[in-house]
Write a protein that holds these residues in place. Structure first.
Motif, PDB file in Angstrom:
ATOM      1  N   GLY A  93      39.765  37.508  51.632  1.00 26.63           N
ATOM      2  CA  GLY A  93      38.568  36.673  51.430  1.00 26.63           C
ATOM      3  C   GLY A  93      37.266  37.518  51.244  1.00 26.63           C
ATOM      4  O   GLY A  93      36.450  37.255  50.337  1.00 26.63           O
ATOM      5  N   LEU A  94      36.871  38.348  52.215  1.00 26.08           N
ATOM      6  CA  LEU A  94      35.780  39.023  52.146  1.00 26.08           C
ATOM      7  C   LEU A  94      35.784  39.852  50.846  1.00 26.08           C
ATOM      8  O   LEU A  94      34.618  40.107  50.252  1.00 26.08           O
ATOM      9  CB  LEU A  94      35.869  39.874  53.439  1.00 26.08           C
ATOM     10  CG  LEU A  94      34.798  40.999  53.442  1.00 26.08           C
ATOM     11  CD1 LEU A  94      33.319  40.103  53.865  1.00 26.08           C
ATOM     12  CD2 LEU A  94      34.992  41.965  54.450  1.00 26.08           C
ATOM     13  N   PHE A  95      36.886  40.496  50.430  1.00 25.06           N
ATOM     14  CA  PHE A  95      36.870  41.576  49.225  1.00 25.06           C
ATOM     15  C   PHE A  95      36.694  40.518  47.931  1.00 25.06           C
ATOM     16  O   PHE A  95      36.035  40.979  47.022  1.00 25.06           O
ATOM     17  CB  PHE A  95      38.376  42.363  49.312  1.00 25.06           C
ATOM     18  CG  PHE A  95      38.223  43.502  49.973  1.00 25.06           C
ATOM     19  CD1 PHE A  95      37.196  44.531  50.003  1.00 25.06           C
ATOM     20  CD2 PHE A  95      39.109  43.599  51.235  1.00 25.06           C
ATOM     21  CE1 PHE A  95      37.362  45.552  50.779  1.00 25.06           C
ATOM     22  CE2 PHE A  95      39.089  44.803  52.017  1.00 25.06           C
ATOM     23  CZ  PHE A  95      38.050  45.733  51.797  1.00 25.06           C
ATOM     24  N   LEU A  96      37.534  39.523  47.941  1.00 20.67           N
ATOM     25  CA  LEU A  96      37.161  38.498  46.779  1.00 20.67           C
ATOM     26  C   LEU A  96      35.658  37.848  46.595  1.00 20.67           C
ATOM     27  O   LEU A  96      35.182  38.001  45.664  1.00 20.67           O
ATOM     28  CB  LEU A  96      38.138  37.517  46.788  1.00 20.67           C
ATOM     29  CG  LEU A  96      39.656  37.727  46.702  1.00 20.67           C
ATOM     30  CD1 LEU A  96      40.452  36.411  46.863  1.00 20.67           C
ATOM     31  CD2 LEU A  96      39.843  38.307  45.121  1.00 20.67           C
ATOM     32  N   GLY A  97      35.123  37.809  47.859  1.00 17.66           N
ATOM     33  CA  GLY A  97      33.650  37.546  47.783  1.00 17.66           C
ATOM     34  C   GLY A  97      32.950  38.415  47.305  1.00 17.66           C
ATOM     35  O   GLY A  97      31.835  38.315  46.589  1.00 17.66           O
ATOM     36  N   LEU A  98      33.307  39.872  47.521  1.00 20.90           N
ATOM     37  CA  LEU A  98      32.293  41.068  47.260  1.00 20.90           C
ATOM     38  C   LEU A  98      32.461  41.201  45.726  1.00 20.90           C
ATOM     39  O   LEU A  98      31.558  41.336  44.946  1.00 20.90           O
ATOM     40  CB  LEU A  98      32.876  42.085  47.874  1.00 20.90           C
ATOM     41  CG  LEU A  98      32.515  42.299  49.142  1.00 20.90           C
ATOM     42  CD1 LEU A  98      33.223  43.491  49.803  1.00 20.90           C
ATOM     43  CD2 LEU A  98      30.760  42.689  49.440  1.00 20.90           C
ATOM     44  N   PHE A  99      33.872  40.870  45.085  1.00 19.55           N
ATOM     45  CA  PHE A  99      34.133  41.126  43.820  1.00 19.55           C
ATOM     46  C   PHE A  99      33.661  40.095  42.764  1.00 19.55           C
ATOM     47  O   PHE A  99      33.025  40.416  41.810  1.00 19.55           O
ATOM     48  CB  PHE A  99      35.641  41.422  43.829  1.00 19.55           C
ATOM     49  CG  PHE A  99      36.059  41.457  42.443  1.00 19.55           C
ATOM     50  CD1 PHE A  99      36.036  42.847  41.630  1.00 19.55           C
ATOM     51  CD2 PHE A  99      36.733  40.462  41.556  1.00 19.55           C
ATOM     52  CE1 PHE A  99      36.337  42.883  40.366  1.00 19.55           C
ATOM     53  CE2 PHE A  99      37.129  40.524  40.095  1.00 19.55           C
ATOM     54  CZ  PHE A  99      36.771  41.715  39.747  1.00 19.55           C
ATOM     55  N   TYR A 100      33.664  38.682  43.138  1.00 19.68           N
ATOM     56  CA  TYR A 100      33.419  37.580  42.389  1.00 19.68           C
ATOM     57  C   TYR A 100      31.638  37.306  42.399  1.00 19.68           C
ATOM     58  O   TYR A 100      31.277  36.847  41.524  1.00 19.68           O
ATOM     59  CB  TYR A 100      34.019  36.523  42.654  1.00 19.68           C
ATOM     60  CG  TYR A 100      35.593  36.491  41.866  1.00 19.68           C
ATOM     61  CD1 TYR A 100      35.465  36.209  40.445  1.00 19.68           C
ATOM     62  CD2 TYR A 100      36.465  36.996  42.643  1.00 19.68           C
ATOM     63  CE1 TYR A 100      36.562  36.322  39.698  1.00 19.68           C
ATOM     64  CE2 TYR A 100      37.777  36.909  41.958  1.00 19.68           C
ATOM     65  CZ  TYR A 100      38.000  36.669  40.513  1.00 19.68           C
ATOM     66  OH  TYR A 100      39.208  36.851  39.720  1.00 19.68           O
ATOM     67  N   LYS A 101      31.184  37.644  43.559  1.00 19.03           N
ATOM     68  CA  LYS A 101      29.724  37.398  43.535  1.00 19.03           C
ATOM     69  C   LYS A 101      29.307  35.976  43.294  1.00 19.03           C
ATOM     70  O   LYS A 101      28.196  36.000  42.591  1.00 19.03           O
ATOM     71  CB  LYS A 101      28.983  38.508  43.090  1.00 19.03           C
ATOM     72  CG  LYS A 101      29.264  39.906  43.190  1.00 19.03           C
ATOM     73  CD  LYS A 101      28.680  40.922  42.562  1.00 19.03           C
ATOM     74  CE  LYS A 101      29.005  42.226  42.933  1.00 19.03           C
ATOM     75  NZ  LYS A 101      28.614  43.455  41.916  1.00 19.03           N
ATOM     76  N   GLU A 102      29.685  35.078  43.791  1.00 22.36           N
ATOM     77  CA  GLU A 102      29.155  33.585  43.666  1.00 22.36           C
ATOM     78  C   GLU A 102      28.184  33.513  44.586  1.00 22.36           C
ATOM     79  O   GLU A 102      27.903  34.141  45.575  1.00 22.36           O
ATOM     80  CB  GLU A 102      30.263  32.714  44.082  1.00 22.36           C
ATOM     81  CG  GLU A 102      31.426  32.844  42.799  1.00 22.36           C
ATOM     82  CD  GLU A 102      31.265  32.277  41.628  1.00 22.36           C
ATOM     83  OE1 GLU A 102      30.240  31.516  41.494  1.00 22.36           O
ATOM     84  OE2 GLU A 102      32.007  32.466  40.624  1.00 22.36           O
TER      85      GLU A 102
END
Length: 114
Positions: free
Chosen positions: A27-36
């Motif tokens: 989740g941390l990496f997906l949050g960093l990547f998608y930047k919502e």
């Protein structure tokens, strides 16, 4: 929607061989990547992990005729075994939502510092 699907898939595959807390790293990496935005990121992470953990708990509940969930419900004094399934989904949702939100906040902080 793409984030939710990717998060469910990534967390499910990672949980096959790694401990439960690997969903926070994903989740941390997906949050960093998608930047919502933080609220939207939390909602997407919550929805993804609520669906995944809730579905897995429901599958386990149905596969063993509810014996495990019934014993846990008795031990926690919550009454219904299906309430245990719901609580499991809520815990997974909170962990997933907070991890994706943390990743998006870190990404926003890095972008604003430039």
């Amino acid at each position: 929607m793409k984030l939710i699907t990717l998060y469910i898939l990534l967390a499910f595959l990672a949980n096959l061989v790694l401990p439960w807390w690997v969903i926070t790293v994903a989740g941390l990496f997906l949050g960093l990547f998608y930047k919502e935005h933080a609220g939207k990121a939390f909602g997407m992470g919550f929805a993804a992990m609520f669906l995944l953990w809730g579905a897995q708990a429901l599958y386990i509940h149905l596969a063993n005729d509810g014996i495990l969930a019934e014993r846990i419900a008795t031990m926690l004094n919550v009454g219904s075994p299906l309430l245990v399934v719901l609580i499991t989904g809520l815990i997974g949702g909170l962990v997933g939502g907070l991890s994706v939100m943390t990743g998006s906040v870190i990404a926003a902080t890095k972008d604003s510092a430039k």
